[in-house]
Design a protein around this motif. Structure first.
Motif, mmCIF file in Angstrom:
data_model
loop_
_atom_site.group_PDB
_atom_site.id
_atom_site.type_symbol
_atom_site.label_atom_id
_atom_site.label_comp_id
_atom_site.label_asym_id
_atom_site.label_seq_id
_atom_site.Cartn_x
_atom_site.Cartn_y
_atom_site.Cartn_z
ATOM 1 N N CYS A 179 74.464 -25.928 36.302
ATOM 2 C CA CYS A 179 75.298 -24.850 36.842
ATOM 3 C C CYS A 179 74.416 -23.917 37.648
ATOM 4 O O CYS A 179 73.182 -24.021 37.630
ATOM 5 N N ASP A 180 75.044 -22.983 38.365
ATOM 6 C CA ASP A 180 74.328 -22.043 39.222
ATOM 7 C C ASP A 180 74.290 -20.638 38.638
ATOM 8 O O ASP A 180 73.398 -19.850 38.954
ATOM 9 N N LEU A 181 75.270 -20.301 37.825
ATOM 10 C CA LEU A 181 75.323 -19.010 37.137
ATOM 11 C C LEU A 181 75.669 -19.278 35.681
ATOM 12 O O LEU A 181 76.570 -20.071 35.390
ATOM 13 N N ALA A 182 74.965 -18.602 34.770
ATOM 14 C CA ALA A 182 75.207 -18.798 33.336
ATOM 15 C C ALA A 182 75.448 -17.454 32.670
ATOM 16 O O ALA A 182 74.592 -16.561 32.721
ATOM 17 N N GLY A 183 76.609 -17.293 32.055
ATOM 18 C CA GLY A 183 76.957 -16.026 31.418
ATOM 19 C C GLY A 183 76.504 -15.978 29.968
ATOM 20 O O GLY A 183 76.676 -16.935 29.216
ATOM 21 N N PHE A 184 75.907 -14.844 29.588
ATOM 22 C CA PHE A 184 75.518 -14.631 28.185
ATOM 23 C C PHE A 184 75.457 -13.136 27.932
ATOM 24 O O PHE A 184 75.406 -12.324 28.853
ATOM 25 N N HIS A 185 75.462 -12.757 26.657
ATOM 26 C CA HIS A 185 75.462 -11.331 26.328
ATOM 27 C C HIS A 185 74.487 -11.037 25.198
ATOM 28 O O HIS A 185 74.271 -11.857 24.306
ATOM 29 N N VAL A 186 73.901 -9.836 25.276
ATOM 30 C CA VAL A 186 72.847 -9.421 24.350
ATOM 31 C C VAL A 186 73.135 -7.999 23.884
ATOM 32 O O VAL A 186 73.409 -7.122 24.712
ATOM 33 N N PRO A 187 73.089 -7.732 22.566
ATOM 34 C CA PRO A 187 73.383 -6.384 22.076
ATOM 35 C C PRO A 187 72.308 -5.384 22.474
ATOM 36 O O PRO A 187 71.120 -5.732 22.594
ATOM 37 N N LEU A 188 72.701 -4.155 22.672
ATOM 38 C CA LEU A 188 71.764 -3.060 22.898
ATOM 39 C C LEU A 188 71.265 -2.551 21.543
ATOM 40 O O LEU A 188 71.989 -2.582 20.549
ATOM 41 N N GLY A 189 70.027 -2.081 21.514
ATOM 42 C CA GLY A 189 69.522 -1.484 20.284
ATOM 43 C C GLY A 189 68.685 -2.432 19.446
ATOM 44 O O GLY A 189 67.983 -3.310 19.963
#
Length: 370
Positions: A179-189
């Motif tokens: 793929c060309d773009l990969a979405g992911f998320h990371v918590p703050l703190g």
């Protein structure tokens, strides 16, 4: 012979469809029935529900009587001068349909996007049609901002092949060139370093950049009014309390494990820990339908299903992208939409989302430190 101009991209839409029948009877087309019941649930009026569904009053009642004969019990409680309300069965049917939609929508959107890509490739190979630019490939965990991006791209006729999958799968696919773009998320703190490490194993500071999508709030989903009086994460270990989880590999599952570890709660102490739903909306629908007492997800889903919400933390959602791909013709229009005021306003309007940095391109060092 001159080639024809490339045709407009094809748009594919897939929707679930209910048919209910007994072995020896005619099937009931339940799609219209479910729309009718959902509107009665919201308005308390069979007449208004019929008008919104484009059905005459007589037709609406005929559909209800046919369904009640099939199920063998009433779907509506009829009170003189007090409108109409759903019976327990009617209510269960509406929530079942909501769960089906929440569970299947991302899968159907992914499949529709894949079909659009396949059809586009077939069109590009046609000898009499002028070649068109390749389509950007976006793999991402399902989220409301990602869905909003797909809508805005479609409105501007920017082709993109979208596949919904877990955050870890998406970043792995990027590292393997899938793929060309990969979405992911990371918590703050406090959990940022531990959560980020799972994705940084696939990303390289000299090869990848991050496009900031949004900051969003994750928290506990509870029944409307919080009838069990839950105060926070520690209450998930109450005996008999039913929990609904997210799948292995999802960013929210990573978050849940870190939160439970901090609280000193063994995951297997949660009743329903192995019951998983693919999306935040599906978790919210599961709780709203009464099949679980608690789940964890983004505030937007809780808001849309009328749930009580207890915030737990904020997190950043990114698209990882190869650094040398940022100027590619197929990615430039996607980035233009991401940076547009219209898209930023669309994200900011989502409950629990912040869009101040939406579209900003960052290095891994700027984001997580050296």
């Amino acid at each position: 012979m001159a080639s024809r101009s490339p045709p407009d991209p094809l748009r594919v839409s897939l929707q679930p469809h209910w048919r209910v029948a007994r072995a020896d009877g005619e099937p009931l087309d339940a799609t219209a029935l479910l729309d009718l019941l959902a509107t009665v649930q919201a308005t308390g009026s069979i007449a208004q529900a019929g008008r919104e569904a484009g059905l005459s009053y007589r037709h609406a009642w005929g559909l209800l009587r046919q369904a009640e004969a099939l199920f063998g019990e009433p779907l509506l409680l009829r009170g003189r001068g007090r409108g109409s309300a759903l019976t327990a069965l009617g209510d269960k049917l509406v929530w079942a349909d909501a769960r089906v939609a929440a569970r299947l929508q991302p899968l159907l959107e992914s499949l529709a996007s894949e079909l659009e890509g396949e059809l586009g490739r077939v069109q590009r190979r046609a000898p009499a049609v002028a070649p068109t630019a390749p389509m950007a490939r976006l793999h991402a965990s399902h989220g409301f901002a990602v869905a909003a991006l797909r809508e805005q791209l479609a409105a501007r006729q920017v082709p993109v092949e979208l596949r919904y999958r877990s955050s870890l799968e998406a970043v792995s696919a990027l590292a393997h060139g899938e793929c060309d773009l990969a979405g992911f998320h990371v918590p703050l703190g406090e959990f940022e370093a531990a959560a980020a490490q799972r994705y940084l194993a696939w990303l390289r500071p000299d090869q990848h950049r991050l496009v900031h999508l949004a900051v969003r709030t994750q928290g506990l989903f509870l029944a409307p009014g919080n009838p069990l009086g839950l105060q926070g994460l520690q209450d998930l270990a109450r005996p008999g309390l039913r929990f609904v989880n997210r799948p292995e590999g999802s960013g929210t599952r990573v978050l849940i494990e870190l939160l439970l570890q901090r609280q000193g709660i063994a995951p297997r102490a949660l009743l329903g820990y192995d019951n998983t739903e693919f999306t935040h909306a599906a978790v919210a629908a599961y709780v709203a339908s009464g099949m679980a007492d608690a789940g964890i997800g983004v505030q937007t889903a809780a808001h849309r299903f009328g749930l009580h919400f207890i915030p737990l933390l904020r997190e950043r959602y990114f698209f990882a992208v190869p650094a040398d791909a940022l100027q590619r013709p197929d990615l430039r229009p996607v980035l233009t939409v991401l940076r547009s005021p219209a898209f930023r306003a669309r994200v900011a309007a989502l409950k629990g989302y912040e869009a101040a940095q939406t579209g900003r391109v960052l290095t891994l060092g700027e984001t997580f430190g050296d």
